[in-house]
Design a protein around this motif. Structure first.
Motif, PDB file in Angstrom:
ATOM      1  N   VAL A 171     -12.638  -2.972 -14.130  1.00  0.00           N
ATOM      2  CA  VAL A 171     -12.874  -3.114 -12.691  1.00  0.00           C
ATOM      3  C   VAL A 171     -11.514  -3.282 -12.020  1.00  0.00           C
ATOM      4  N   TYR A 172     -11.236  -2.446 -11.013  1.00  0.00           N
ATOM      5  CA  TYR A 172      -9.906  -2.405 -10.417  1.00  0.00           C
ATOM      6  C   TYR A 172      -9.978  -2.353  -8.883  1.00  0.00           C
ATOM      7  N   ARG A 173      -8.927  -2.869  -8.250  1.00  0.00           N
ATOM      8  CA  ARG A 173      -8.694  -2.651  -6.823  1.00  0.00           C
ATOM      9  C   ARG A 173      -7.361  -1.924  -6.727  1.00  0.00           C
ATOM     10  N   LEU A 174      -7.350  -0.746  -6.076  1.00  0.00           N
ATOM     11  CA  LEU A 174      -6.145   0.086  -6.058  1.00  0.00           C
ATOM     12  C   LEU A 174      -5.821   0.570  -4.658  1.00  0.00           C
ATOM     13  N   ARG A 175      -4.547   0.877  -4.466  1.00  0.00           N
ATOM     14  CA  ARG A 175      -4.100   1.537  -3.243  1.00  0.00           C
ATOM     15  C   ARG A 175      -4.116   3.056  -3.452  1.00  0.00           C
ATOM     16  N   ARG A 176      -4.594   3.757  -2.453  1.00  0.00           N
ATOM     17  CA  ARG A 176      -4.576   5.223  -2.499  1.00  0.00           C
ATOM     18  C   ARG A 176      -3.146   5.740  -2.580  1.00  0.00           C
ATOM     19  N   ASP A 177      -2.215   5.110  -1.877  1.00  0.00           N
ATOM     20  CA  ASP A 177      -0.829   5.596  -1.859  1.00  0.00           C
ATOM     21  C   ASP A 177      -0.222   5.597  -3.257  1.00  0.00           C
ATOM     22  N   ALA A 178      -0.602   4.635  -4.098  1.00  0.00           N
ATOM     23  CA  ALA A 178      -0.068   4.590  -5.458  1.00  0.00           C
ATOM     24  C   ALA A 178      -0.609   5.751  -6.274  1.00  0.00           C
ATOM     25  N   VAL A 179      -1.881   6.070  -6.077  1.00  0.00           N
ATOM     26  CA  VAL A 179      -2.489   7.189  -6.792  1.00  0.00           C
ATOM     27  C   VAL A 179      -1.815   8.499  -6.404  1.00  0.00           C
ATOM     28  N   ALA A 180      -1.391   8.599  -5.147  1.00  0.00           N
ATOM     29  CA  ALA A 180      -0.752   9.823  -4.653  1.00  0.00           C
ATOM     30  C   ALA A 180       0.539  10.139  -5.404  1.00  0.00           C
ATOM     31  N   HIS A 181       1.157   9.140  -6.013  1.00  0.00           N
ATOM     32  CA  HIS A 181       2.424   9.353  -6.715  1.00  0.00           C
ATOM     33  C   HIS A 181       2.232   9.928  -8.118  1.00  0.00           C
ATOM     34  N   LEU A 182       0.992   9.978  -8.605  1.00  0.00           N
ATOM     35  CA  LEU A 182       0.762  10.604  -9.904  1.00  0.00           C
ATOM     36  C   LEU A 182       1.076  12.087  -9.812  1.00  0.00           C
TER      37      LEU A 182
END
Length: 242
Positions: A171-182
């Motif tokens: 179970v996670y809480r994430l920022r979309r901006d961090a995912v964009a860097h993949l």
């Protein structure tokens, strides 16, 4: 707090053998209904009514599930991963659909925590993600997590014979901006993305003691049938077995 929850449901579930030959693992029947229904019902109870399913293997099988939840106040959207790109790749594919901050869950496990409490505090500046962690008396089936003053500082792979340790509860809480860097695929959240965030000091961890079960192996899939039945351990939210 965003009411969006994203569920990773695209894996093949090979450890379950013939059970997943024609049915995706999250749709396998548990206590008389798809395992995923138990997750969605729990999410809706905490106010998460905008659900995004990241599908891949046997993706059309989720259409009936999606239709079944229509009209119940829960919006279920599917995004199909045409070619396997790992959990990180599947999430990156969904970028246009992601809220600035969102809840992410594995679709083949249940961790009975207060999801609203876990997700409500905004991620602080300098932090891109938060993981729900579970203390296990025997952690040899899982990789373990090193936590220091609320920040995750490292991950250790599965180790036969390992004793107690903290595990990733899915179970996670994430920022979309961090995912964009993949940018390199296939990519695993667990093996690639999270360790990089931890090394940069950008990953929080919170420890909970609620019921936890991953249905990924036959023994635990069988155990789920009793645990998810009325009055079972999963319904009560606590587990006396690991």
């Amino acid at each position: 707090m965003s009411d969006q929850a994203v569920l990773l449901v695209g894996g093949r579930g090979t450890r379950l053998g013939a059970l997943t030959a024609d049915t995706p693992k999250p749709l396998l029947p548990v206590a008389g209904r798809p395992f995923l229904s138990h997750l969605v019902e729990r999410l809706a109870g905490y106010g998460f009514c905008e659900l995004l399913l990241l599908t891949g293997y046997l993706a059309p099988e989720f259409e009936a599930f999606q239709a079944d939840w229509a009209g119940r106040g829960v919006t279920v959207t599917c995004r199909v991963e045409a070619d396997p790109a790992g959990t990180g790749g599947a999430l990156h594919l969904a970028l246009p659909d992601l809220a600035p901050e969102f809840l992410l869950l594995n679709g083949d496990s249940l961790f009975a925590i207060d999801l609203a409490d876990f997700a409500a505090p905004p991620l602080p500046p300098g932090v891109d993600g938060r993981l729900a962690l579970r203390a296990m008396p025997v952690a040899d089936r899982y990789g373990t997590v090193q936590l220091d003053q609320g920040r995750i500082v490292g991950f250790q792979p599965r180790t036969p014979g390992a004793g107690p340790g903290l595990i990733n509860g899915g179970v996670y809480r994430l920022r979309r901006d961090a995912v964009a860097h993949l940018s390199s695929f296939p990519c695993s959240l667990e093996a690639d993305f999270f360790p990089k965030l931890a090394a940069a000091g950008r990953l929080e961890g919170r420890v909970f003691d609620g019921y936890f079960l991953d249905i990924g192996i036959p023994a635990d899939f069988a155990r789920a049938q009793a645990d998810f039945a009325p009055g079972g351990q999963a319904v009560n939210g606590k587990s006396t077995k690991e």
